[in-house]
Design a protein around this motif. Sequence first.
Motif, PDB file in Angstrom:
ATOM      1  N   PHE A  74       0.545  -1.058  -0.606  1.00 63.29           N
ATOM      2  CA  PHE A  74       0.224   0.138  -0.002  1.00 63.29           C
ATOM      3  C   PHE A  74       1.151   1.091  -0.180  1.00 63.29           C
ATOM      4  CE2 PHE A  74      -2.263   3.134   1.958  1.00 63.29           C
ATOM      5  CZ  PHE A  74      -3.252   3.157   1.563  1.00 63.29           C
ATOM      6  N   TRP A  75       2.350   1.181   0.520  1.00 55.05           N
ATOM      7  CA  TRP A  75       2.587   2.775   0.762  1.00 55.05           C
ATOM      8  C   TRP A  75       3.548   2.361  -0.245  1.00 55.05           C
ATOM      9  CZ3 TRP A  75       1.994   1.493   6.941  1.00 55.05           C
ATOM     10  CH2 TRP A  75       1.082   2.092   7.216  1.00 55.05           C
ATOM     11  N   TYR A  76       3.457   2.237  -1.347  1.00 55.89           N
ATOM     12  CA  TYR A  76       4.346   2.221  -2.684  1.00 55.89           C
ATOM     13  C   TYR A  76       5.774   2.542  -2.752  1.00 55.89           C
ATOM     14  CZ  TYR A  76       1.541   5.574  -4.212  1.00 55.89           C
ATOM     15  OH  TYR A  76       1.430   6.662  -5.002  1.00 55.89           O
ATOM     16  N   THR A  77       5.986   3.795  -1.965  1.00 57.04           N
ATOM     17  CA  THR A  77       7.026   4.367  -2.064  1.00 57.04           C
ATOM     18  C   THR A  77       7.842   3.244  -0.967  1.00 57.04           C
ATOM     19  OG1 THR A  77       6.418   6.144  -0.486  1.00 57.04           O
ATOM     20  CG2 THR A  77       6.011   6.889  -2.590  1.00 57.04           C
ATOM     21  N   ARG A  78       7.894   2.600  -0.270  1.00 59.23           N
ATOM     22  CA  ARG A  78       8.493   2.468   0.167  1.00 59.23           C
ATOM     23  C   ARG A  78       8.412   1.224  -0.148  1.00 59.23           C
ATOM     24  NH1 ARG A  78       5.495   2.139   5.474  1.00 59.23           N
ATOM     25  NH2 ARG A  78       5.541   4.428   5.741  1.00 59.23           N
ATOM     26  N   LYS A 103       9.016  -4.952  -1.990  1.00 55.85           N
ATOM     27  CA  LYS A 103      10.145  -6.624  -1.663  1.00 55.85           C
ATOM     28  C   LYS A 103       8.828  -7.358  -1.050  1.00 55.85           C
ATOM     29  CE  LYS A 103      14.096  -8.591  -0.284  1.00 55.85           C
ATOM     30  NZ  LYS A 103      14.977  -8.962   0.653  1.00 55.85           N
ATOM     31  N   ALA A 104       8.241  -6.288   0.046  1.00 57.01           N
ATOM     32  CA  ALA A 104       6.853  -7.573   0.606  1.00 57.01           C
ATOM     33  C   ALA A 104       5.987  -8.154   0.111  1.00 57.01           C
ATOM     34  CB  ALA A 104       6.618  -7.314   2.094  1.00 57.01           C
ATOM     35  N   ASN A 105       5.197  -6.607  -1.132  1.00 57.55           N
ATOM     36  CA  ASN A 105       3.830  -7.538  -1.954  1.00 57.55           C
ATOM     37  C   ASN A 105       4.914  -8.107  -3.264  1.00 57.55           C
ATOM     38  OD1 ASN A 105       5.227  -5.680  -3.996  1.00 57.55           O
ATOM     39  ND2 ASN A 105       3.292  -4.720  -3.727  1.00 57.55           N
ATOM     40  N   MET A 106       5.588  -8.160  -3.054  1.00 54.70           N
ATOM     41  CA  MET A 106       6.495  -9.098  -4.664  1.00 54.70           C
ATOM     42  C   MET A 106       6.894 -10.658  -4.100  1.00 54.70           C
ATOM     43  SD  MET A 106       6.697  -9.763  -7.609  1.00 54.70           S
ATOM     44  CE  MET A 106       6.695  -8.064  -8.291  1.00 54.70           C
ATOM     45  N   LYS A 107       6.723 -10.459  -2.819  1.00 50.92           N
ATOM     46  CA  LYS A 107       7.356 -11.907  -2.037  1.00 50.92           C
ATOM     47  C   LYS A 107       6.270 -12.860  -2.195  1.00 50.92           C
ATOM     48  CE  LYS A 107      10.509 -14.117   1.369  1.00 50.92           C
ATOM     49  NZ  LYS A 107      11.085 -13.354   2.873  1.00 50.92           N
ATOM     50  N   ALA A 108       5.065 -11.589  -1.347  1.00 51.77           N
ATOM     51  CA  ALA A 108       3.559 -12.482  -1.264  1.00 51.77           C
ATOM     52  C   ALA A 108       3.436 -13.201  -2.275  1.00 51.77           C
ATOM     53  CB  ALA A 108       2.648 -11.545  -1.023  1.00 51.77           C
ATOM     54  N   PHE A 109       2.981 -12.372  -3.744  1.00 52.82           N
ATOM     55  CA  PHE A 109       2.776 -12.746  -4.900  1.00 52.82           C
ATOM     56  C   PHE A 109       3.271 -13.808  -5.248  1.00 52.82           C
ATOM     57  CE2 PHE A 109       1.952 -11.195  -9.128  1.00 52.82           C
ATOM     58  CZ  PHE A 109       0.306 -12.167  -8.770  1.00 52.82           C
ATOM     59  N   LEU A 110       4.813 -13.806  -5.524  1.00 50.28           N
ATOM     60  CA  LEU A 110       5.862 -15.196  -5.800  1.00 50.28           C
ATOM     61  C   LEU A 110       4.988 -16.686  -5.280  1.00 50.28           C
ATOM     62  CD1 LEU A 110       8.992 -12.774  -7.103  1.00 50.28           C
ATOM     63  CD2 LEU A 110       6.831 -13.381  -8.456  1.00 50.28           C
ATOM     64  N   VAL A 143       7.203 -18.134   3.646  1.00 49.80           N
ATOM     65  CA  VAL A 143       7.920 -17.055   3.836  1.00 49.80           C
ATOM     66  C   VAL A 143       7.659 -15.590   3.332  1.00 49.80           C
ATOM     67  CG1 VAL A 143       9.972 -18.641   3.697  1.00 49.80           C
ATOM     68  CG2 VAL A 143       9.406 -17.473   1.440  1.00 49.80           C
ATOM     69  N   TRP A 144       6.090 -15.921   2.982  1.00 58.00           N
ATOM     70  CA  TRP A 144       5.838 -14.599   2.539  1.00 58.00           C
ATOM     71  C   TRP A 144       4.831 -13.646   3.897  1.00 58.00           C
ATOM     72  CZ3 TRP A 144       0.471 -13.138   3.494  1.00 58.00           C
ATOM     73  CH2 TRP A 144      -0.334 -14.656   3.664  1.00 58.00           C
ATOM     74  N   LEU A 145       4.299 -14.282   4.751  1.00 58.07           N
ATOM     75  CA  LEU A 145       3.069 -13.906   5.980  1.00 58.07           C
ATOM     76  C   LEU A 145       4.075 -12.962   6.422  1.00 58.07           C
ATOM     77  CD1 LEU A 145       0.289 -15.727   7.127  1.00 58.07           C
ATOM     78  CD2 LEU A 145       1.934 -14.431   8.519  1.00 58.07           C
ATOM     79  N   PRO A 146       5.415 -13.041   6.958  1.00 59.00           N
ATOM     80  CA  PRO A 146       5.854 -12.486   8.259  1.00 59.00           C
ATOM     81  C   PRO A 146       5.818 -10.767   7.222  1.00 59.00           C
ATOM     82  CG  PRO A 146       6.841 -14.297   8.473  1.00 59.00           C
ATOM     83  CD  PRO A 146       6.320 -14.658   7.161  1.00 59.00           C
ATOM     84  N   ASP A 147       6.427 -11.394   6.286  1.00 63.48           N
ATOM     85  CA  ASP A 147       6.912  -9.405   5.771  1.00 63.48           C
ATOM     86  C   ASP A 147       5.503  -8.640   5.543  1.00 63.48           C
ATOM     87  OD1 ASP A 147       9.621 -10.269   5.900  1.00 63.48           O
ATOM     88  OD2 ASP A 147      10.034 -11.149   3.975  1.00 63.48           O
ATOM     89  N   SER A 148       4.768  -9.600   5.112  1.00 70.12           N
ATOM     90  CA  SER A 148       3.338  -8.796   4.453  1.00 70.12           C
ATOM     91  C   SER A 148       2.643  -7.715   6.072  1.00 70.12           C
ATOM     92  CB  SER A 148       2.559  -9.780   4.309  1.00 70.12           C
ATOM     93  OG  SER A 148       1.894 -10.445   5.223  1.00 70.12           O
ATOM     94  N   MET A 149       3.751  -7.641   6.546  1.00 70.38           N
ATOM     95  CA  MET A 149       3.607  -7.211   8.666  1.00 70.38           C
ATOM     96  C   MET A 149       4.127  -5.160   7.939  1.00 70.38           C
ATOM     97  SD  MET A 149       2.235  -8.682  11.129  1.00 70.38           S
ATOM     98  CE  MET A 149       1.377  -9.283   9.315  1.00 70.38           C
ATOM     99  N   GLU A 150       4.831  -5.045   6.678  1.00 71.67           N
ATOM    100  CA  GLU A 150       4.934  -4.256   6.066  1.00 71.67           C
ATOM    101  C   GLU A 150       3.518  -3.410   5.607  1.00 71.67           C
ATOM    102  OE1 GLU A 150       7.861  -2.543   5.388  1.00 71.67           O
ATOM    103  OE2 GLU A 150       8.965  -4.018   5.772  1.00 71.67           O
ATOM    104  N   GLY A 151       1.993  -4.197   5.226  1.00 71.81           N
ATOM    105  CA  GLY A 151       1.157  -3.161   5.287  1.00 71.81           C
ATOM    106  C   GLY A 151       0.600  -3.002   6.155  1.00 71.81           C
ATOM    107  N   PRO A 152      -0.294  -1.851   6.257  1.00 74.05           N
ATOM    108  CA  PRO A 152      -0.832  -1.086   7.738  1.00 74.05           C
ATOM    109  C   PRO A 152      -1.264  -2.221   8.153  1.00 74.05           C
ATOM    110  CG  PRO A 152      -1.816   0.140   5.354  1.00 74.05           C
ATOM    111  CD  PRO A 152      -1.041  -0.988   5.252  1.00 74.05           C
ATOM    112  N   ALA A 173       8.672   0.017   8.513  1.00 71.13           N
ATOM    113  CA  ALA A 173       7.116  -0.479   9.070  1.00 71.13           C
ATOM    114  C   ALA A 173       6.736   0.903  10.106  1.00 71.13           C
ATOM    115  CB  ALA A 173       6.918  -1.335   9.611  1.00 71.13           C
ATOM    116  N   ALA A 174       7.449   1.330  10.818  1.00 67.86           N
ATOM    117  CA  ALA A 174       6.534   2.647  11.162  1.00 67.86           C
ATOM    118  C   ALA A 174       6.102   3.020  10.056  1.00 67.86           C
ATOM    119  CB  ALA A 174       7.892   2.555  12.091  1.00 67.86           C
ATOM    120  N   HIS A 175       4.984   3.849  10.655  1.00 66.00           N
ATOM    121  CA  HIS A 175       4.347   4.901   9.490  1.00 66.00           C
ATOM    122  C   HIS A 175       4.202   6.011   9.628  1.00 66.00           C
ATOM    123  CE1 HIS A 175       1.311   1.427  11.032  1.00 66.00           C
ATOM    124  NE2 HIS A 175       2.552   0.656  10.494  1.00 66.00           N
ATOM    125  N   GLY A 176       5.041   6.291   8.328  1.00 64.36           N
ATOM    126  CA  GLY A 176       5.550   8.108   8.038  1.00 64.36           C
ATOM    127  C   GLY A 176       3.820   8.675   7.974  1.00 64.36           C
TER     128      GLY A 176
END
Length: 701
Positions: free
Chosen positions: A165-169, A174-181, A251-260, A478-481
């Motif tokens: 969601f925060w696509y400038t990060r 990397k996290a959403n691509m990992k989940a997708f693949l 392996v994708w699930l913990p990295d998906s914490m990058e989302g809100p 992951a800290a949300h600016g």
Amino acid sequence: MAGQLNPHLLLAVPLAPLAGSAIAGLLGTKFFGNVVGRKVSHTVTILGVLIAFIISFQTLLAVMDGATYNGTLYTWMTVAGLKLEVGFLIDSLTAMMMCVVTFVSLMVHIYTIGYMKDDDGYNRFFSYISLFTFSMLMLVMSNNFLQLFFGWEAVGLVSYLLIGFWYTRPTAIKANMKAFLVNRVGDFGFILGIGLLLAYAGSMNYGEVFAKRGELAQLTLPGTDWMLLTVACICLFVGAMGKSAQFPLHVWLPDSMEGPTPISALIHAATMVTAGIFMVTRMSPLFELSDTALSVILVIGAITALFMGFLGTMQTDIKRVVAYSTLSQLGYMTVALGASAYSVAVFHLMTHAFFKALLFLGAGSVIIGMHHDQDMRNMGGLRKYMPITWITSLLGSLALIGTPFFSGFYSKDSIIEAAAESHLAGSGFAYFAVLASVFVTAFYSFRMYFMVFHGEERFGKAHDHGHDDHHAPAVASAAHGAHDDHGHDAHDDAHDDHEHHGLAPGQKPHESPLVVTLPLILLAIPSVIIGFFAISPMVFGDFFKNVIFVGENHKAIEELAHEFHGPLAMAVHSLTSAPLWLAIAGVVVAYYFYMVNPRVPAWFKEKFSAIYTLLDNKYYMDKFNDVVFAGGARMLGSGLWIVGDKGLIDGLVVNGSAKVVNWFSKVTRLWQSGYIYHYAFVMIIGVLGFLVWFMPFPFAK
């Protein structure tokens, strides 16, 4: 009210969230000029999900009275007798899933108003989570494999949009691509399984495929002596391993914490990750015919339950602790599936949905109070500043560790007993894994609870551990600016690694607003009581009659039923059972380590550095994937580029053809001198040649 349900009313369940998503996503974003504001966006999406929840609840009541629906709503195409349709199958399993999905989604929608209030992508986020709800409802309501696959892929696509969601990060991308693949790997197996069933059953409709289960059980895969159903079921389960994050596709699930945080609750509580559990339960008539497939499920679930729990004990990011807890609990559900205790798996799916959504949203409330610092080492003593978040998080943690009378107790203990009663290959290991996981779960749950809500107040100070700890990048990224109290813009700050998140010296945490705490309270209620009331009908009653099929040779549920004398007796009996004492031991050890003697974890880290390093690197799974799969893909790509592109295409086809033309032109140029007498000479030679060739010689006869 036995009989048929109204298909038009059922159609409103997925379409209402879809309509809300379309309004917020098109009219509320720059795409169509931002016609509607934030208030309209969150109102229409919440209204859509509320309508879906109300109809789902009415449907559940009707189904409990005996009403059902199984029919086609729309025929997309017919190819050589194969019908590709959109249709609904509404029975007790579907109705329960519809209620869980819409209720948790409704809570997340309300919570999002407070959590995302300062984010530029507010309308876009509401559009995504409503679209996610639509996709999940299409998945659970389907009566055929085509629609199941549509919903399956749609939740994967929307989760990709939400995790990134925060696509400038860079970390989010990397996290959403990992989940997708990783999910594509699982989905490849899933579509193979569907293809095998289609090829040999000749239909995509559940009922028609199940009707041919006897014939399918007699077939072997061509060219092998493997049972066709075993191969098909394992292929389907590979799909479930991807969606429900089972080892090694976890392996994708913990990295998906990058989302809100709201999407962490939605993806990891009631919806996407439970799709695999739901699918295997729905396919129980097929899975029951293959003990091999069930053994595979049992062992994979046991590995996930135990070894992902160990990783939860290492995390310092509050969201990642809850994420590893989700992995472990999904392992429990998978063990129940392997033990043929499908009703117990779905029962745990339901109870887990409530308390896990509660824990994620509680973590989000803590993050708001901490001004978007997610590092638990910077917390402590929040109990007096955030009383509602504290008490609801405590209730969620008690449910998670299986405290008697709480909802998680009834489902977790039933899974442990089912594993003990199963006699399939691997059941002994599975029983050990789920029993040991009780201690591990209690330890990491209350480690988090004590570090966040009790002990010394560690916020509002300068922290140096963020730079040398392996979790720092995750915490920082992951800290949300996005909705910082100081009004920073996420897109400007995304690349600023030095931006400070957290409370400034002298600042104190604050309780979250009502739109955040109300969903916590509403989720805490079922987290405490629903197990007590639901275990009798769902696990031992007729709730899933004619929906879930269990073979005569799989007697785990039958054995459990002999020992079950009501929810009260079960809770009293647990006072002398191993799981309760293991849970108490986990809480006590966590209390000693983090409240009484905080030097002990440091001592363990020093003395058992090899184990610490192994867990710290998550069993090196990410590095293995990077080297073997990503590295292999890069090598393959590089090889294809060098051999195929440069060698064959550029070298042989493009440059080679040019060289052939060049050589031919050089040869022909020798005959093009430009002198008339050369050409005359060649003509004379040519005429002479014709005369010699065609002149009849006297001696030829």
